[in-house]
Design a protein around this motif. Structure first.
Motif, PDB file in Angstrom:
ATOM      1  N   LEU A   1       0.844  -1.187   0.000  1.00  0.00           N
ATOM      2  CA  LEU A   1       0.000   0.000   0.000  1.00  0.00           C
ATOM      3  C   LEU A   1       0.885   1.243   0.000  1.00  0.00           C
ATOM      4  CD1 LEU A   1      -2.350  -1.308   2.794  1.00  0.00           C
ATOM      5  CD2 LEU A   1      -3.135  -0.784   0.473  1.00  0.00           C
ATOM      6  N   PHE A   2       0.621   2.161  -0.908  1.00  0.00           N
ATOM      7  CA  PHE A   2       1.458   3.351  -0.992  1.00  0.00           C
ATOM      8  C   PHE A   2       1.464   4.117   0.323  1.00  0.00           C
ATOM      9  CE2 PHE A   2       2.323   7.795  -1.616  1.00  0.00           C
ATOM     10  CZ  PHE A   2       3.456   7.772  -2.399  1.00  0.00           C
ATOM     11  N   TRP A   3       0.284   4.338   0.916  1.00  0.00           N
ATOM     12  CA  TRP A   3       0.210   5.092   2.162  1.00  0.00           C
ATOM     13  C   TRP A   3       1.129   4.489   3.225  1.00  0.00           C
ATOM     14  CZ3 TRP A   3      -1.391   9.404   4.600  1.00  0.00           C
ATOM     15  CH2 TRP A   3      -1.446   9.366   5.990  1.00  0.00           C
ATOM     16  N   ASN A   4       1.066   3.170   3.360  1.00  0.00           N
ATOM     17  CA  ASN A   4       1.902   2.513   4.363  1.00  0.00           C
ATOM     18  C   ASN A   4       3.379   2.676   4.041  1.00  0.00           C
ATOM     19  OD1 ASN A   4      -0.788   1.452   4.700  1.00  0.00           O
ATOM     20  ND2 ASN A   4       0.082  -0.133   5.996  1.00  0.00           N
ATOM     21  N   LEU A   5       3.738   2.451   2.774  1.00  0.00           N
ATOM     22  CA  LEU A   5       5.148   2.563   2.391  1.00  0.00           C
ATOM     23  C   LEU A   5       5.665   3.984   2.615  1.00  0.00           C
ATOM     24  CD1 LEU A   5       5.118   0.447  -0.895  1.00  0.00           C
ATOM     25  CD2 LEU A   5       6.192  -0.185   1.275  1.00  0.00           C
ATOM     26  N   ALA A   6       4.841   4.984   2.307  1.00  0.00           N
ATOM     27  CA  ALA A   6       5.258   6.366   2.545  1.00  0.00           C
ATOM     28  C   ALA A   6       5.452   6.616   4.039  1.00  0.00           C
ATOM     29  CB  ALA A   6       4.221   7.331   1.971  1.00  0.00           C
ATOM     30  N   SER A   7       4.563   6.041   4.862  1.00  0.00           N
ATOM     31  CA  SER A   7       4.716   6.174   6.312  1.00  0.00           C
ATOM     32  C   SER A   7       5.981   5.470   6.794  1.00  0.00           C
ATOM     33  CB  SER A   7       3.489   5.591   7.027  1.00  0.00           C
ATOM     34  OG  SER A   7       2.306   6.251   6.638  1.00  0.00           O
ATOM     35  N   PHE A   8       6.260   4.291   6.213  1.00  0.00           N
ATOM     36  CA  PHE A   8       7.454   3.532   6.600  1.00  0.00           C
ATOM     37  C   PHE A   8       8.737   4.282   6.248  1.00  0.00           C
ATOM     38  CE2 PHE A   8       4.943  -0.654   5.789  1.00  0.00           C
ATOM     39  CZ  PHE A   8       4.312  -0.539   7.016  1.00  0.00           C
ATOM     40  N   VAL A   9       8.813   4.776   5.007  1.00  0.00           N
ATOM     41  CA  VAL A   9      10.061   5.427   4.583  1.00  0.00           C
ATOM     42  C   VAL A   9      10.279   6.716   5.372  1.00  0.00           C
ATOM     43  CG1 VAL A   9       9.239   6.883   2.654  1.00  0.00           C
ATOM     44  CG2 VAL A   9      11.502   5.813   2.550  1.00  0.00           C
ATOM     45  N   THR A  10       9.195   7.397   5.718  1.00  0.00           N
ATOM     46  CA  THR A  10       9.311   8.590   6.557  1.00  0.00           C
ATOM     47  C   THR A  10       9.908   8.233   7.913  1.00  0.00           C
ATOM     48  OG1 THR A  10       7.439   9.677   5.475  1.00  0.00           O
ATOM     49  CG2 THR A  10       8.011  10.437   7.686  1.00  0.00           C
ATOM     50  N   ALA A  11       9.373   7.185   8.531  1.00  0.00           N
ATOM     51  CA  ALA A  11       9.871   6.774   9.843  1.00  0.00           C
ATOM     52  C   ALA A  11      11.322   6.320   9.773  1.00  0.00           C
ATOM     53  CB  ALA A  11       8.995   5.646  10.399  1.00  0.00           C
ATOM     54  N   MET A  12      11.689   5.608   8.712  1.00  0.00           N
ATOM     55  CA  MET A  12      13.053   5.100   8.619  1.00  0.00           C
ATOM     56  C   MET A  12      14.059   6.210   8.329  1.00  0.00           C
ATOM     57  SD  MET A  12      13.131   1.777   9.281  1.00  0.00           S
ATOM     58  CE  MET A  12      12.228   2.432  10.700  1.00  0.00           C
ATOM     59  N   GLN A  13      13.731   7.126   7.428  1.00  0.00           N
ATOM     60  CA  GLN A  13      14.666   8.219   7.154  1.00  0.00           C
ATOM     61  C   GLN A  13      14.848   9.108   8.376  1.00  0.00           C
ATOM     62  OE1 GLN A  13      14.068  10.498   3.554  1.00  0.00           O
ATOM     63  NE2 GLN A  13      13.755   8.686   2.304  1.00  0.00           N
ATOM     64  N   ARG A  14      13.742   9.474   9.005  1.00  0.00           N
ATOM     65  CA  ARG A  14      13.848  10.300  10.198  1.00  0.00           C
ATOM     66  C   ARG A  14      14.432   9.512  11.359  1.00  0.00           C
ATOM     67  NH1 ARG A  14      11.136  15.253  10.008  1.00  0.00           N
ATOM     68  NH2 ARG A  14      10.937  15.262  12.284  1.00  0.00           N
ATOM     69  N   GLY A  15      14.134   8.227  11.390  1.00  0.00           N
ATOM     70  CA  GLY A  15      14.672   7.378  12.450  1.00  0.00           C
ATOM     71  C   GLY A  15      16.179   7.243  12.375  1.00  0.00           C
ATOM     72  N   ALA A  16      16.718   7.143  11.163  1.00  0.00           N
ATOM     73  CA  ALA A  16      18.172   7.055  11.007  1.00  0.00           C
ATOM     74  C   ALA A  16      18.844   8.316  11.541  1.00  0.00           C
ATOM     75  CB  ALA A  16      18.523   6.842   9.538  1.00  0.00           C
ATOM     76  N   ALA A  17      18.254   9.466  11.243  1.00  0.00           N
ATOM     77  CA  ALA A  17      18.816  10.730  11.735  1.00  0.00           C
ATOM     78  C   ALA A  17      18.696  10.822  13.254  1.00  0.00           C
ATOM     79  CB  ALA A  17      18.104  11.905  11.074  1.00  0.00           C
ATOM     80  N   PHE A  18      17.553  10.363  13.782  1.00  0.00           N
ATOM     81  CA  PHE A  18      17.359  10.442  15.226  1.00  0.00           C
ATOM     82  C   PHE A  18      18.296   9.480  15.951  1.00  0.00           C
ATOM     83  CE2 PHE A  18      15.226   9.675  19.279  1.00  0.00           C
ATOM     84  CZ  PHE A  18      14.966  10.980  19.688  1.00  0.00           C
ATOM     85  N   ALA A  19      18.459   8.275  15.419  1.00  0.00           N
ATOM     86  CA  ALA A  19      19.369   7.311  16.046  1.00  0.00           C
ATOM     87  C   ALA A  19      20.793   7.852  16.065  1.00  0.00           C
ATOM     88  CB  ALA A  19      19.314   5.981  15.298  1.00  0.00           C
ATOM     89  N   THR A  20      21.184   8.502  14.983  1.00  0.00           N
ATOM     90  CA  THR A  20      22.511   9.127  14.938  1.00  0.00           C
ATOM     91  C   THR A  20      22.626  10.185  16.021  1.00  0.00           C
ATOM     92  OG1 THR A  20      22.712   8.718  12.560  1.00  0.00           O
ATOM     93  CG2 THR A  20      24.117  10.437  13.503  1.00  0.00           C
ATOM     94  N   ARG A  21      21.590  10.981  16.164  1.00  0.00           N
ATOM     95  CA  ARG A  21      21.593  12.027  17.200  1.00  0.00           C
ATOM     96  C   ARG A  21      21.731  11.419  18.589  1.00  0.00           C
ATOM     97  NH1 ARG A  21      16.990  16.811  17.984  1.00  0.00           N
ATOM     98  NH2 ARG A  21      18.146  17.983  19.576  1.00  0.00           N
ATOM     99  N   MET A  22      21.138  10.229  18.785  1.00  0.00           N
ATOM    100  CA  MET A  22      21.188   9.582  20.096  1.00  0.00           C
ATOM    101  C   MET A  22      22.420   8.699  20.261  1.00  0.00           C
ATOM    102  SD  MET A  22      18.585  10.929  21.466  1.00  0.00           S
ATOM    103  CE  MET A  22      18.513  10.002  23.004  1.00  0.00           C
ATOM    104  N   GLY A  23      23.321   8.730  19.262  1.00  0.00           N
ATOM    105  CA  GLY A  23      24.572   7.991  19.367  1.00  0.00           C
ATOM    106  C   GLY A  23      24.460   6.510  19.094  1.00  0.00           C
ATOM    107  N   ASP A  24      23.415   6.094  18.385  1.00  0.00           N
ATOM    108  CA  ASP A  24      23.201   4.672  18.098  1.00  0.00           C
ATOM    109  C   ASP A  24      23.473   4.408  16.614  1.00  0.00           C
ATOM    110  OD1 ASP A  24      22.297   2.050  17.795  1.00  0.00           O
ATOM    111  OD2 ASP A  24      20.669   2.307  19.247  1.00  0.00           O
ATOM    112  N   GLY A  25      24.748   4.207  16.277  1.00  0.00           N
ATOM    113  CA  GLY A  25      25.133   3.995  14.890  1.00  0.00           C
ATOM    114  C   GLY A  25      24.591   2.713  14.301  1.00  0.00           C
ATOM    115  N   THR A  26      24.438   1.681  15.124  1.00  0.00           N
ATOM    116  CA  THR A  26      23.933   0.400  14.620  1.00  0.00           C
ATOM    117  C   THR A  26      22.500   0.536  14.130  1.00  0.00           C
ATOM    118  OG1 THR A  26      25.376  -0.838  16.125  1.00  0.00           O
ATOM    119  CG2 THR A  26      23.466  -2.000  15.216  1.00  0.00           C
TER     120      THR A  26
END
Length: 327
Positions: free
Chosen positions: A83-108
């Protein structure tokens, strides 16, 4: 009365939407110096404490399960593996999540989310059939306004999508397909031809309460037009071929010759969409129902729907910002 009929479950966009919202909240807390709350509840850095925190828990689920669990669609009616809506929600969470994890010092975790975002973007790209970006190939739900909402909410959060920015040819084709269908499908659009804009509904073949314009979908259309205007102002250029597609949507008096003139035209068109909506809800003292009659524009279905207010206020907020910026 209590509804006891069937209800489509599960909806797997939930963890992504929740994580995205909580990251926005966490960013504000961190900016205000309240890191203790974030580390205690939202990102503990320890899997034994709240599963790593509310944000990490949801992001980990999305990264591991985005393509494994079949989901119900945004409208809670059909189940589909893509579903496009779901995939758009997923990619949003993952892109922002990668940046947030970096901010929190979690490279893995940052690396895991980055890899997932790339894979999801590839799946998203397959939803462009050359005519428009579609929601799903299940149950004839290709032309669905859930796509407009998915595009808008991703773009407004700075997500990079495989279709280019909000003024791209893929977005222009998608908007044109939706507008062409709904303008012809709803008699109210012809009756209000003297008023700018148009009303749109959920999807082709919608029969719920007769299949009518939805306020939230119409507001999302306005927002996406504003997103395109904003992108043109920011970039100063337009993708080859996209100008002609956007111009095919415009009144001859508004047709543009470059990015700045198209930015202005799309701001006017999006404003027209809100103007048409306002013409129907002003007599209701601006109370926003779920739907408007496809023939008369009268309010239908749920009254004072929160989702209608949220999308309409979101569109009005963006419109106000762009009018100030482009004055």
């Amino acid at each position: 009365p209590v509804y006891s009929g069937p209800w489509c479950r599960p909806q797997t966009d939930g963890p992504a939407l929740r994580a995205t919202s909580l990251m926005m909240y966490a960013d504000r807390l961190l900016a205000g110096g309240n890191s203790a709350f974030v580390q205690r509840n939202l990102w503990t850095g320890d899997a034994s404490r709240l599963h790593g925190g509310a944000i990490a828990y949801d992001l980990d689920w999305v990264a591991a399960n985005w393509q494994r669990v079949q989901s119900c669609d945004l409208w809670e009616e059909i189940r589909s593996p893509s579903l496009f809506w779901n995939l758009a929600s997923f990619v949003t969470a993952m892109q922002r999540g990668a940046a947030f994890a970096t901010r929190m010092g979690d490279g893995t975790r940052a690396a895991t989310y980055t890899a997932a975002a790339s894979a999801i973007a590839t799946a998203l790209a397959a939803h462009d059939n050359g005519q428009y970006v579609f929601e799903t190939q299940t149950a004839g739900r290709e032309l669905d306004s859930a796509v407009l909402g998915g595009l808008h909410h991703a773009y407004t959060l700075g997500v990079k999508l495989p279709f280019g920015d909000a003024a791209s040819g893929a977005v222009a084709r998608t908007v044109r397909a939706q507008v062409d269908y709904f303008c012809g499908a709803f008699a109210i659009n012809q009756k209000l031809s003297a008023t700018p804009g148009m009303l749109i509904g959920r999807y082709v073949g919608d029969h719920y309460v007769g299949g009518n314009p939805w306020i939230l979908a119409t507001a999302q259309l306005a927002s996406l037009l504003f997103d395109a205007s904003d992108a043109l102002c920011a970039n100063g250029t337009i993708e080859t071929g996209a100008l002609a597609i956007w111009n095919s949507l415009l009144d001859p008096s508004l047709r543009a010759h470059d990015a700045p003139s198209l930015a202005r035209a799309l701001l006017l068109v999006g404003s027209g969409v809100l103007e048409r909506l306002e013409s129907l809800v002003a007599p209701l003292a601006y109370q926003l129902p779920e739907q408007l009659s496809r023939s008369t524009g009268a309010p239908l279905s749920a009254t004072n729907l929160t989702w209608s207010y949220a999308e309409t206020l979101d569109a009005a907020r963006i419109q106000q910002r762009l009018w100030r910026a482009q004055a």
